[in-house]
Design an enzyme around this catalytic site. Structure first.
Site, mmCIF file in Angstrom:
data_model
loop_
_atom_site.group_PDB
_atom_site.id
_atom_site.type_symbol
_atom_site.label_atom_id
_atom_site.label_comp_id
_atom_site.label_asym_id
_atom_site.label_seq_id
_atom_site.Cartn_x
_atom_site.Cartn_y
_atom_site.Cartn_z
ATOM 1 N N GLU A 45 22.939 42.386 60.942
ATOM 2 C CA GLU A 45 23.380 42.433 59.538
ATOM 3 C C GLU A 45 23.087 43.814 58.971
ATOM 4 O OE1 GLU A 45 21.195 39.940 56.721
ATOM 5 O OE2 GLU A 45 22.970 39.787 55.446
ATOM 6 N N LYS A 115 30.324 37.021 54.124
ATOM 7 C CA LYS A 115 29.206 36.078 53.967
ATOM 8 C C LYS A 115 29.538 35.040 52.895
ATOM 9 C CE LYS A 115 24.159 36.523 53.509
ATOM 10 N NZ LYS A 115 23.127 37.580 53.375
ATOM 11 N N CYS A 156 23.437 35.685 58.268
ATOM 12 C CA CYS A 156 22.079 35.456 57.768
ATOM 13 C C CYS A 156 21.901 34.152 56.992
ATOM 14 C CB CYS A 156 21.631 36.676 56.966
ATOM 15 S SG CYS A 156 19.831 36.832 56.964
HETATM 16 O O1 LIG Z 1 17.347 32.886 54.472
HETATM 17 C C1 LIG Z 1 16.492 33.748 54.595
HETATM 18 O O2 LIG Z 1 15.293 33.481 54.616
HETATM 19 C C2 LIG Z 1 16.861 35.181 54.726
HETATM 20 C C3 LIG Z 1 18.291 35.413 54.394
HETATM 21 C C4 LIG Z 1 18.645 36.844 54.318
HETATM 22 O O3 LIG Z 1 17.842 37.716 54.468
HETATM 23 C C5 LIG Z 1 20.036 37.205 54.107
HETATM 24 O O4 LIG Z 1 20.856 36.323 53.848
HETATM 25 O O5 LIG Z 1 20.351 38.389 54.211
#
Ligand SMILES: O=C(O)CCC(=O)C(=O)O
Length: 279
Positions: A45, A115, A156
């Site tokens: 990411e 996303k 993520c």
């Molecule tokens: O869900 C999480 O704990 C981290 C999510 C995150 O860092 C993101 O979505 O970029």
């Protein structure tokens, strides 16, 4: 190797403030992954930009015509691989998105995933993050075919939403790839757990690709890029430094587990339903 088997490489990239340097490092590591036999390679990411709402507009580019995407297209072609381009901040029509692209061996764009679930959390005394301050959410499921298997994409925080993975499984995906940057609060507790859970409840391969950890960054990534098999077993895992994680994927494992524990045909579709309302 038959098309039932392939080598997957996850690039746990060290991401800094210099965009062209980030892209250059990624391109070099893609080449190394290819030299070491990978047919499918994935980046983390936000691989061309530090992760943080204050950086997204400065680093944002057009997808697919911006220079980062053009470099990914060229790298996929030159190395004759399937390349999942982690994510980058995308700008389109005045809106910003956190976007993953996937490229085929002729350099063609196979998929573009924005996303879907924005990372807005507040854990008092630990971490507050609000992607929705700057980003807009995507509204599409994204999956594409390779000669090996069908691949589904999430980014993520998308990993926390089991319905999305379930839908990918119902659409025939056998491997889900999530570029992701969990942090030092949620990473230790949830990153591997969620990857193993999604693998186990959908009986497919899961890959989570993180940036390497930079201790003095605004947002410190957990690292630990990981590949999990359809039994829920960790096949390969990084620690927190820059490295490439290699996993030899054998799709027969997926058939074995689905035959041995046939949950998808035992699901009580007469009393509940998971369905996709958009493409
Ligand atoms: O869900 C999480 O704990 C981290 C999510 C995150 O860092 C993101 O979505 O970029």
């Amino acid at each position: 190797m038959s098309s039932r088997n392939f080598r997957l490489g996850l690039i746990q990239l060290l991401v800094g403030h210099n965009k062209s340097e980030n892209v250059k490092r990624a391109l070099n590591l893609i080449k190394t992954a290819k030299t070491n036999g990978c047919q499918v390679v994935a980046l983390p990411e936000c691989f061309n930009s530090p992760y943080g709402t204050k950086y997204f507009s400065e680093y944002a580019e057009n997808v697919p015509n911006g220079s980062t995407c053009q470099n990914l297209s060229k790298a996929a072609k030159e190395n004759n691989i399937y390349l999942i381009g982690g994510s980058i901040p995308e700008i389109d029509g005045g809106k910003l998105y956190n976007t993953c692209t996937a490229w085929g061996p002729s350099g063609e764009l196979l998929a573009q995933h924005r996303k879907v679930h924005l990372f807005d959390i507040d854990i008092p005394g630990k971490i507050t993050f609000k992607e929705s301050e700057t980003l807009s959410a995507g509204s599409n499921f994204t999956f594409f075919d390779t000669p090996f298997c069908t691949v589904g994409l999430g980014i993520c925080y998308d990993l926390r939403f089991e319905t999305m993975a379930r839908i990918y499984q119902k659409k025939g995906c056998q491997l889900l790839i999530y570029p992701g940057a969990f942090n030092m609060t949620t990473g230790p507790l949830h990153w591997e757990l969620l990857l193993r859970a999604r693998a186990t409840d959908n009986q497919l391969f899961m890959a989570g690709v993180s940036p390497a950890r930079v201790e003095n960054a605004d947002y410190v990534a957990w690292g630990h890029s990981t590949v999990v098999d359809p039994w829920g077993k960790v096949l390969a895992k990084a620690e927190f430094d820059e490295e490439i994680v290699y996993a030899d994927i054998d799709l027969t494992a997926l058939e074995e587990v689905r035959k041995s524990i046939p949950i998808s045909v035992q699901s009580r579709d007469d009393i509940y339903e998971v369905k996709m309302l958009t493409k």
